[in-house]
Design an enzyme around this catalytic site. Structure first.
Site, short mmCIF file in Angstrom:
data_model
loop_
_atom_site.label_atom_id
_atom_site.label_comp_id
_atom_site.label_asym_id
_atom_site.label_seq_id
_atom_site.Cartn_x
_atom_site.Cartn_y
_atom_site.Cartn_z
CB CYS A 169 -1.10 0.37 1.58
SG CYS A 169 -2.21 1.25 1.43
CG ASP A 370 -9.73 17.93 16.80
OD1 ASP A 370 -9.94 17.74 16.06
OD2 ASP A 370 -8.40 16.92 17.01
CB CYS A 396 -11.88 15.02 10.39
SG CYS A 396 -13.26 14.74 11.38
#
EC number: 2.1.1.190
Length: 438
Positions: A169, A370, A396
């Site tokens: 990967c 956050d 995010c």
């Protein structure tokens, strides 16, 4: 009179091939074209491309289509770096040049803020790092293949429960990627391979961590094989016989260092997936807060203390709030290990009123939050009520950041700075940071 249930007929989908012009990317990085003034979302297509598509879903307000072929390619298209890209559900933007990914994500952030009526502000330079070899965490799916009597070992296919067999990967850090081939071989040699659930690999600063979820006990031979494998490669080993049981079998307790603070964790704990961007993110947040030695800072959704502990080195007092009790205990332990006695952690459900919480009466000069992708709608009124001078919101999910920003602005705060962090290269996800001041 009895009435019988008649299920609605499944709407038929026009499967004829159709030529379309792709005009832009959506917020998940799929291409958008318009057919009869209705948006059509096409995974893998880019703006300025002409594509032959086939509908796979047609709704009243929108449609989804499969990309059959391109009749005109964008100059910004590139060959994917991964051989599994067309099948694997991990990355969805490798076909777009990395510099163009940054532009697209920045545009997405600005567009979402504008859509919520948030005025333009100073836009910080994007924080960037390696576009490859950046992920320090991977969850590897395992399924017994009845035809081969071997484990399928890899990542989920796009929109499927099937597994793409992966031995390499390119977005994994090299310290983890180097183990994929040998780990696949080891697991297939175990007598109890049918009882394996999944595997997690995490890169700590003091070594690579291997977690194995298993639903039946390993026999002695399998245990020795696992232990020998980890000893030989200096891996930290955890076994998880149940979803809430974690056994540390071999190696040191994992940790990562940020701003000279050691943060210890277990492979079940949330840590940011991109170590380099996390370092830069914490540094930028502390800079934007414009800290001084007399500040009292509230850190909401604090986790293990990723922001709280570096903050505690620079201010008078830090209070960290986290919803998960185990994370709170670990954050408290991390503070003690780092000899930081001016930071206190509490467990609290931040979706509920906090007026009665012991820490809520503290006069906080600055607040950092956050939250997870769902955002912080339930706590924004509380943040405003506490009247800090400065708020730094790390997100995010730009959609929930834009939504939550409105609540602060309505209470007299101004968005003065906004920036993007390239936490997840080659995917449609982005991290962002916003600075609000009174």
């Amino acid at each position: 009179m009895a009435q019988f249930f008649k299920p609605k007929k499944k709407a038929s989908v026009n499967t004829k091939h159709l030529s379309v012009d792709v005009v832009r990317l959506d917020h998940n990085s799929a291409g958008i074209a318009f057919v009869d003034k209705k948006p059509v979302f096409i995974e893998g297509a880019l703006p300025e491309e002409q594509a032959i598509i086939q509908f796979i879903e047609q709704k009243k307000q929108y449609s989804r289509a499969k990309l059959i072929k391109l009749t005109k390619k964008s100059s910004k298209r590139q060959a994917p770096i991964c051989q599994h890209y067309d099948d694997c559900g991990g990355c969805n933007l490798q076909h777009l040049q990395h510099a163009e990914q940054i532009i697209a994500k920045n545009d997405k952030l600005q567009e979402l803020m504008k859509k919520q009526g948030v005025d333009a502000c100073d836009v910080a330079e994007p924080i960037l790092a390696n576009e490859h070899d950046y992920r320090r965490r991977a969850r590897i799916s395992l399924i017994m293949n009845k035809q081969t009597n071997q484990l399928d070992f890899g990542f989920r296919k796009k929109q499927s429960k099937e597994i793409v067999n992966v031995r390499h990967c390119p977005v994994l850090v090299k310290e983890l990627d180097q183990h994929l081939e040998s780990l696949y071989t080891l697991l297939n040699q175990l007598k109890g391979k049918r009882h394996l659930g999944h595997v997690e690999l995490v890169q700590a600063d003091n070594g690579s961590v291997l977690l194995i979820r298993h639903v039946a006990a390993f026999n002695e031979k399998d245990q020795q094989a696992l232990l020998h494998y980890c000893e030989e490669r200096d891996l930290i080993l955890y076994l998880m016989p149940e979803s809430d049981v974690l056994n540390h079998v071999y190696g040191e307790e994992p940790y990562y260092v940020i701003d000279e603070v050691k943060i210890y964790f277990t492979p079940k704990d949330f840590i940011q997936v991109n170590a380099s961007i996390n370092d830069s993110m914490v540094n930028q947040a502390l800079t934007w807060l414009d800290l001084n030695a007399d500040d009292c800072v509230l850190d909401l959704f604090c986790g293990l203390g990723n922001f709280s502990l570096p903050l505690a080195q620079k201010v008078k007092t830090v209070v960290g709030i986290e919803g998960v009790e185990e994370m709170v205990k670990r954050a408290q332990s991390n503070a003690k290990r780092n000899e930081l006695d001016n930071v206190t952690f509490y467990q609290a459900n931040l979706e509920e009123p906090i007026d009665q919480q012991v820490w809520a009466s503290t006069k906080f000069t600055k607040i950092l939050l956050d939250p997870a992708r769902a955002g912080a709608a339930g706590v924004m009124q509380t943040v405003a009520k506490l009247k800090p001078e400065t708020v730094v919101y790390v997100s995010c999910n730009p959609a929930t950041l834009a939504r939550d920003s409105q609540l602060l602005i309505q209470r007299g705060y101004k968005l003065t700075r906004l920036g993007m962090l390239d936490m997840f290269p080659h995917t449609g996800h982005l991290e962002s940071m916003a600075l609000f001041e009174r």
